[in-house]
Enzyme design. Structure first.
Site, PDB file in Angstrom:
ATOM      1  N   ARG B  86       0.841  -1.196   0.000  1.00 34.44           N
ATOM      2  CA  ARG B  86       0.000   0.000   0.000  1.00 34.44           C
ATOM      3  C   ARG B  86       0.869   1.235   0.000  1.00 34.44           C
ATOM      4  NH1 ARG B  86      -0.115   3.673   4.018  1.00 34.44           N
ATOM      5  NH2 ARG B  86      -0.393   2.044   5.593  1.00 34.44           N
ATOM      6  N   GLN B 178       5.830   1.475  20.047  1.00 39.03           N
ATOM      7  CA  GLN B 178       7.035   0.759  19.603  1.00 39.03           C
ATOM      8  C   GLN B 178       7.195   0.686  18.095  1.00 39.03           C
ATOM      9  OE1 GLN B 178       8.929  -2.639  20.701  1.00 39.03           O
ATOM     10  NE2 GLN B 178       9.237  -2.072  22.817  1.00 39.03           N
ATOM     11  N   ARG B 263      31.206 -16.710  24.799  1.00 38.82           N
ATOM     12  CA  ARG B 263      31.918 -17.979  24.752  1.00 38.82           C
ATOM     13  C   ARG B 263      32.559 -18.222  26.106  1.00 38.82           C
ATOM     14  NH1 ARG B 263      35.776 -17.326  19.716  1.00 38.82           N
ATOM     15  NH2 ARG B 263      36.496 -19.408  20.323  1.00 38.82           N
ATOM     16  N   HIS B 264      33.025 -19.443  26.293  1.00 37.29           N
ATOM     17  CA  HIS B 264      33.844 -19.757  27.457  1.00 37.29           C
ATOM     18  C   HIS B 264      35.081 -18.843  27.438  1.00 37.29           C
ATOM     19  CE1 HIS B 264      36.501 -21.529  24.497  1.00 37.29           C
ATOM     20  NE2 HIS B 264      35.398 -22.017  23.946  1.00 37.29           N
ATOM     21  N   ASN B 270      42.737 -23.393  22.772  1.00 30.61           N
ATOM     22  CA  ASN B 270      42.642 -22.152  21.991  1.00 30.61           C
ATOM     23  C   ASN B 270      44.044 -21.598  21.775  1.00 30.61           C
ATOM     24  OD1 ASN B 270      39.635 -20.966  23.643  1.00 30.61           O
ATOM     25  ND2 ASN B 270      39.837 -21.879  21.613  1.00 30.61           N
ATOM     26  N   ARG B 313      35.357 -26.157  29.668  1.00 28.16           N
ATOM     27  CA  ARG B 313      35.682 -24.738  29.607  1.00 28.16           C
ATOM     28  C   ARG B 313      34.497 -23.807  29.867  1.00 28.16           C
ATOM     29  NH1 ARG B 313      36.075 -27.452  24.801  1.00 28.16           N
ATOM     30  NH2 ARG B 313      35.474 -26.505  22.810  1.00 28.16           N
ATOM     31  N   GLU B 333      30.235 -27.789  21.705  1.00 28.34           N
ATOM     32  CA  GLU B 333      30.771 -27.269  20.455  1.00 28.34           C
ATOM     33  C   GLU B 333      30.584 -28.274  19.313  1.00 28.34           C
ATOM     34  OE1 GLU B 333      31.065 -24.973  18.755  1.00 28.34           O
ATOM     35  OE2 GLU B 333      33.033 -24.107  18.474  1.00 28.34           O
ATOM     36  N   TYR B 373      27.430 -27.307  10.489  1.00 27.80           N
ATOM     37  CA  TYR B 373      26.644 -26.217  11.079  1.00 27.80           C
ATOM     38  C   TYR B 373      25.160 -26.528  10.948  1.00 27.80           C
ATOM     39  CZ  TYR B 373      30.300 -22.802  12.115  1.00 27.80           C
ATOM     40  OH  TYR B 373      31.361 -22.126  12.676  1.00 27.80           O
ATOM     41  N   HIS B 398      30.082 -21.852  22.822  1.00 30.28           N
ATOM     42  CA  HIS B 398      31.282 -22.006  22.001  1.00 30.28           C
ATOM     43  C   HIS B 398      31.125 -21.248  20.687  1.00 30.28           C
ATOM     44  CE1 HIS B 398      32.484 -25.421  24.625  1.00 30.28           C
ATOM     45  NE2 HIS B 398      31.189 -25.603  24.709  1.00 30.28           N
ATOM     46  N   VAL B 401      28.587 -22.713  18.037  1.00 30.84           N
ATOM     47  CA  VAL B 401      27.268 -22.689  18.669  1.00 30.84           C
ATOM     48  C   VAL B 401      26.754 -21.259  18.772  1.00 30.84           C
ATOM     49  CG1 VAL B 401      26.061 -23.064  20.848  1.00 30.84           C
ATOM     50  CG2 VAL B 401      27.583 -24.822  19.950  1.00 30.84           C
TER      51      VAL B 401
END
Lengths: 439, 503
Positions: B86, B178, B263-264, B270, B313, B333, B373, B398, B401
């Site tokens: 519209r 809103q 994340r951890h 790492n 972790r 993970e 994934y 992770h 994730v």
């Protein structure tokens, strides 16, 4: 407040990381049990006789127990409330299903007060049905075989039961959208064509509603079978992703013939993502759907090992597994408990579907079977699911009829019974006492 | 693309239902099949979701949210907002008078816009491989809904109505503030003028509003959402996707809250540049845990729930907070299978084809004996569902994730998802706002290694399919199944393209 970090250790059975030296799960700050609800819940059935209340109670109880929520059904009227209090406090139950007509507001009021005093949540499930055919079918299926009607013939029993229903009708006050708007409930109309859901309070009630909205009573059968014998089966090795042996291929053909012989209407076929189930399905020559959730239990570091090798390289793990096969998690792998969790969407979809053939694996099939046959967590890992055998499950009355079809193709036995000695300090022979034969 | 619950999406040709399948059969069976199709609508039929309700009842909020959720779980979905059509037709919005029921010109334009939108719906569902279309408009009269039902029948779409009924003046006022005040319709007004005009707009619809009725509409499939989820009436759910939609709608709420994702803390693996594994926090990781605890306290969050995975972790990180937390295996993970605990350099050395394949389609690529994934999204769906139910939650998880969860909240595509930046020692605070999500990124100023690997600039495209070994076929099971059941792959899946594909 920041707390000084204690060292974490992994509990030997569940492989859960805990601070300190493995204190019991209940006392730790971290919990690995899903928080379904933080206080006991009473599920209260409402409805005239022959509306499926007991059917729903039993089915719901079976489902909740299977997903790990300790649940009990209560079918009697008078002292049941006391039993429920007992179940929650002494037996650590989480959900109690109170299966009675509960057709008056007064009666429901009593239950609500009882729950309020003790801090229990209440969720009502009302089944409303005005279709005379459905009611008659219910009466025929479950009422006529009741001890009450031992001495009646069918027609007389039906007439009597319909009159019994009439007695309740006079005082029946259904749950009302307006008057009962502060209560948490689901009203099921005509076996699921319509639902009214009011004030779902928490996660477990949300799951219950979802479950109730997915079940149906259309007659159908579920066929469960494992893949055909695989190369690794022959070698006595667990897990892996091998193809079918020559016997396994024969089974696939036999399965195709069996399925054709059953002349099943609109059969859906499901497999896992593993080669052996897919090869089995391919022989059927019909479309099939692959579910990763149907993959065999992940044996982690023990993948593709023989039991003898596991005993040689990980004797404590092997013993722990025999001690609590349901909860035991392979290092870097899964437990039966994890399996159940991952199979829940499969069960939900099986409930929605009609005729389905599921071609899966030993541990997976045990979990599915335990759901349909209401087996406890203790029994589940020891259910017998031999190769080359199809189980046909047909819902009947309040349970499930099982027919077992061995398709006469030889296969190795992969079932390992619980040995007598499950102590970590046991000797090798004791550990390997029940290992089935292999090449 | 066929929607199949929780399984590999079986790609059948879009011609499984609808007019196309009739074209593929010879005329002799055409009529037979046509009638067969009319009576047996398969679950793979596209679905048309139709919103119903007065203005400011949350229809667009629901449409957008539902679309986001369905796309995330890999059901190609698109929303069609008639108001948008519209606005394109009538460039300048003057006032509520346009919506008066006796405004012939207005009615004509609005009907045209609805039909234009339906036309685009048809295109999306029939020609563009869409599975679900959300037709977002008031659709308040039975007559309008009849038109839509006829349209759907002609095209072989299933229809599911989602009606939002709300009489709470506070909720309606909040909606207007809103989302309406910021609408292009009201750029030239001040707040009071806009609110007054909008209330009059609602009035224009009220007299002709025919809500879905238990009796009169008993043959339709619908959900009536009453008072923002206090009560639901659900009628005739036909199939799996409608069942999932109902479950989703019954779990969402609009209570203000925030979701914290992080994340951890930095882990020992790492630091070594190794992926996966189950190592503990490094010294800096422990610093982060401490900083996180302080940050969380400073936020003064009411009734915060804390979730971790079952890996050491994340649990170590949560332990520092000194509050109860819940461990979810589903938050573990991504399983890198044979590549667990390897460095990227080692993966390149030992599995160069795998490494290349992953860069070609990072979303769908599955590690040998591991996950993709795509698998992760499936396993995270219950987490998302529970996040919708909850209020304030901190999720300590992770990299892969967190990318999946973030993609859900920020409506990122499967293409973008695996490359979202989720750095160590940074907390993302997500606050639902209007139709989307506000993101605040808080870096807690504790150094850490960078674990983000960008999409490589040189991407090798598929060449001709080469023959593949049996084991690789097993890893990527056949995706295309014709109705006759044999595995028919006119186009080889990505995994079959091997050979000299090296970075």
């Amino acid at each position: 407040m920041y707390t000084e970090q204690k060292e974490l250790t992994q509990t030997p059975l569940l492989k859960i990381w805990v601070p300190g030296m493995g204190s019991s799960l209940g006392q730790r700050r971290g919990s690995s049990r899903p928080q379904f609800t933080n206080c006991p819940t009473m599920i209260v059935m409402v409805g005239l006789p022959a509306r499926g209340k007991t059917y729903i109670s039993k089915k719901l109880t079976r489902y909740l127990n299977w997903i790990g929520v300790p649940t009990q059904g209560e079918a009697c009227a008078s002292n049941a409330l006391k039993d429920i209090a007992n179940y929650f406090t002494k037996e650590q139950g989480q959900v109690a299903v109170f299966d009675a007509t509960n057709t008056t507001r007064e009666r429901r009021g009593v239950i609500i007060s009882f729950a309020k005093e003790r801090g229990y949540k209440v969720f009502f499930i009302e089944s409303v049905c005005d279709d005379p055919e459905i009611i008659e079918a219910n009466i025929m299926q479950v009422k006529l075989s009741s001890p009450d009607y031992e001495n009646y013939n069918k027609e007389a029993a039906l007439v009597d039961f319909l009159k019994r229903i009439d007695c309740y009708k006079m005082s029946y006050v259904p749950l009302d959208e307006e008057k009962d708007r502060h209560l948490a409930f689901i009203k099921i109309f005509n076996v699921g064509s319509r639902y009214l859901v009011n004030r779902v309070q928490d996660h477990i009630q949300s799951r219950i509603v979802y479950y109730l909205m997915n079940i149906h009573v259309t007659p159908r059968s579920i066929y469960l079978s494992r893949h055909g014998e695989s190369e690794l089966n022959l070698l006595g090795r667990i897990g892996g992703d091998s193809g079918l042996s020559s016997q396994g291929q024969k089974y696939a053909k036999a399965l195709a013939e069996f399925i054709r012989g059953q002349a099943i209407k609109n059969l859906k076929v499901w497999t896992s993502h593993m080669k052996r189930t897919i090869q089995t399905a391919e022989a059927l020559g019909v479309p099939y759907e692959q579910w990763k959730a149907l993959n065999e239990i992940d044996a982690g570091v023990c993948e593709e090992m023989m039991y003898e090798e596991i005993q040689a390289t990980h004797p404590e793990e092997f013993a722990l597994r025999d001690q609590d096969k349901y909860r035991y998690r392979y290092p870097k792998g899964e437990s039966y408990e994890d399996l159940v969790h991952r199979l829940e969407p499969v069960i939900m979809e099986l409930e929605r579907q009609e005729n389905v053939l599921v071609i899966c694996h030993q541990a997976v099939m045990r979990c599915l079977l335990a759901y349909f046959l209401d087996k406890s967590a203790d029994d589940l890992p020891h259910l017998k699911c031999p190769l080359h055998t199809v189980l046909k499950l047909t819902p009947l009355a309040y349970g499930c009829k099982v027919e077992s079809f061995y398709l006469n193709i030889q296969a190795v036995n992969t079932h390992r019974d619980r040995p007598t000695n499950v102590n970590i300090a046991r000797k090798t022979e004791e550990a390997l006492q029940t290992v089935p034969e292999h090449l | 693309m066929l929607f199949t619950p929780y399984g590999v999406v079986i790609d059948s040709t879009p011609a499984v239902c609808g007019k196309n399948i009739i074209v593929k059969h010879c005329f002799f069976y055409e009529l037979l099949f046509f009638f067969f199709f009319l009576t047996v609508c398969m679950t793979n039929c596209p679905t048309l979701i139709v919103t119903v309700g007065l203005p400011a009842r949350g229809k667009t909020y629901i449409s957008k949210k539902l679309t986001r959720y369905l796309n995330w779980i890999d059901v190609p979905t698109k929303e069609f907002n008639v108001g948008q059509y519209r606005r394109e037709c009538v460039k300048i919005y003057k006032s509520f008078e346009f919506f008066r029921p006796d405004n012939e010109e207005g009615l004509k334009i609005r009907k045209q816009c609805a039909l234009a939108a339906l036309n685009d719906v048809r295109q999306f569902l029939t020609d563009e491989g869409g599975q679900v279309a959300v037709f977002d408009a008031t659709n308040t009269t039975r007559e309008r809904r009849e038109t839509i039902i006829r349209f759907a029948e002609q095209n072989g779409f299933k229809v599911f109505f989602v009606e939002s009924v709300c009489e709470d003046p506070d909720v309606i006022a909040e909606n207007i503030v809103q989302v309406k005040l910021g609408s292009p319709d009201y750029t030239h007004c001040n707040t009071e003028e806009a609110v007054a005009d909008f209330m009059k707009r609602i009035k224009c619809y009220e007299n002709s509003y025919q809500p879905l009725d238990e009796e009169l509409d008993r043959d339709l499939s619908f959900i009536k959402i009453i008072d923002v989820g206090r009560r639901y009436l659900v009628n005739r759910v036909q199939d799996h996707i409608q069942s999932r939609i109902v479950y989703y709608l019954m779990n969402i709420h609009i209570t203000p809250r925030s979701i914290y994702l992080c994340r951890h803390g930095e882990s020992d693996l790492n630091i070594k540049g190794r992926i996966g594994g189950d190592s503990g926090l490094s010294a800096r990781g422990k610093e982060f845990a401490k900083a996180l605890s302080q940050f969380i306290q400073s936020q003064n969050i009411r009734d915060l729930k804390v979730w971790t995975s079952q890996m050491k972790r994340t649990i170590q990180t949560a332990e520092a907070l000194g509050v109860p937390y819940e461990q979810w295996k589903a938050l573990n993970e991504i399983d890198a299978g044979v590549c667990e605990e390897l460095m990227y350099e080692e993966i390149q050395q030992r599995y160069p084809q795998e490494f290349a394949l992953r860069d070609q389609d990072k979303y769908r690529y599955r590690y040998p004996k591991g996950e993709s994934y795509e698998d992760l999204v499936q396993r995270l769906e219950p987490v998302i569902m529970e996040l919708e139910r909850q209020e304030n939650v901190l999720v300590i998880c992770h990299q892969a994730v967190m990318r999946c969860l973030l993609a859900y909240f920020l409506d990122k595509t499967a293409e973008e998802l695996p490359y979202l930046k989720c750095t160590l020692h940074t907390v993302l605070k997500l606050t639902p706002m209007a139709y989307g999500c506000k993101v605040e990124s808080v870096c807690l100023n504790v150094d850490a290694v960078n674990t983000h690997r960008d999409r490589p600039s040189v991407r090798l495209t598929n060449t001709h399919p080469l023959s593949m070994s049996v084991s690789l076929v097993v890893k990527k099971p056949p995706r295309l199944l014709s109705l006759k059941g044999k595995c028919a792959s006119p186009e080889p899946p990505l995994s079959q393209v091997l050979g000299s594909l090296m970075i």
